[in-house]
Design a protein around this motif. Structure first.
Motif, PDB file in Angstrom:
ATOM      1  N   SER A 262       1.035  -1.101  -0.068  1.00  0.00           N
ATOM      2  CA  SER A 262      -0.063   0.051   0.046  1.00  0.00           C
ATOM      3  C   SER A 262       0.738   1.182   0.184  1.00  0.00           C
ATOM      4  O   SER A 262       2.151   1.158   0.199  1.00  0.00           O
ATOM      5  CB  SER A 262      -0.928  -0.028   1.199  1.00  0.00           C
ATOM      6  OG  SER A 262      -0.460   0.450   2.275  1.00  0.00           O
ATOM      7  N   ASP A 263       0.178   2.319  -0.126  1.00  0.00           N
ATOM      8  CA  ASP A 263       1.223   3.754  -0.011  1.00  0.00           C
ATOM      9  C   ASP A 263       1.750   3.684   1.332  1.00  0.00           C
ATOM     10  O   ASP A 263       2.718   4.510   1.424  1.00  0.00           O
ATOM     11  CB  ASP A 263       0.132   4.922  -0.199  1.00  0.00           C
ATOM     12  CG  ASP A 263      -0.173   4.908  -1.817  1.00  0.00           C
ATOM     13  OD1 ASP A 263       0.327   4.258  -2.441  1.00  0.00           O
ATOM     14  OD2 ASP A 263      -1.058   5.563  -2.087  1.00  0.00           O
ATOM     15  N   ASN A 264       1.316   3.024   2.339  1.00  0.00           N
ATOM     16  CA  ASN A 264       1.682   3.308   3.859  1.00  0.00           C
ATOM     17  C   ASN A 264       2.714   2.185   4.202  1.00  0.00           C
ATOM     18  O   ASN A 264       3.178   2.471   5.432  1.00  0.00           O
ATOM     19  CB  ASN A 264       0.652   3.428   4.769  1.00  0.00           C
ATOM     20  CG  ASN A 264      -0.215   4.658   4.494  1.00  0.00           C
ATOM     21  OD1 ASN A 264       0.252   5.796   4.199  1.00  0.00           O
ATOM     22  ND2 ASN A 264      -1.621   4.483   4.227  1.00  0.00           N
TER      23      ASN A 264
END
Length: 114
Positions: free
Chosen positions: A29-31
Motif C-alpha cells: 500500500s502507500d503506507n
C-alpha cells in the motif's frame, strides 16, 4: 502449513536471495508492505537497520538480534523492530513468517516476466 494458493499469486519481491532459498510474496500500500516469507533453506541476514518492522512466525523458527538482544521466535510469537534499530536474523529452513514494513518500497516487486 502452506500458504493458500491465492497468496502465491501476490507479487514476488526482488529480494537478495534466489527463490530456491526463500520466496517472498507481498501486498503493498502507500503506507507499508506486508510480506509472506517461505524459507526453503537456512538464511542469515547481517546487521542492518531501516524503518519500522513488525512480524510473526507461523511455522519454524526465527532468531533475531535486536539492539544487541537475541531471542528465538516460534509459531504464534511476534516481534517489533522500531525504526532505525540495528538487527540481524537467522531463519531456519521450513519457516513461514510474515513481516510488515513501514516502508512501502522496502523491497521492489519482481519483474513478472522473469
Amino acid at each position: 502449513m502452506n500458504f493458500p494458493d491465492f497468496m502465491k499469486n501476490f507479487p514476488l519481491l526482488d529480494i537478495p536471495f534466489p527463490k530456491e532459498v526463500v520466496e517472498a510474496h507481498a501486498i503493498r500500500s502507500d503506507n507499508g508492505l506486508v510480506v509472506f516469507f517461505d524459507f526453503h533453506q537456512d538464511v542469515e541476514l547481517p546487521a542492518h537497520s531501516h524503518e519500522g518492522q513488525w512480524g510473526t512466525c507461523f511455522e519454524g523458527e526465527v532468531e533475531l538480534t535486536i539492539d544487541g538482544r537475541t531471542h528465538s521466535y516460534g509459531p504464534g510469537e511476534t516481534w517489533n523492530i522500531p525504526s532505525g534499530v540495528v538487527h540481524s536474523a537467522r531463519i531456519k529452513a521450513g519457516t513461514k513468517a510474515m513481516d510488515v514494513f513501514e516502508e512501502p518500497d522496502r523491497y521492489p516487486v519482481q519483474d513478472q516476466k522473469q
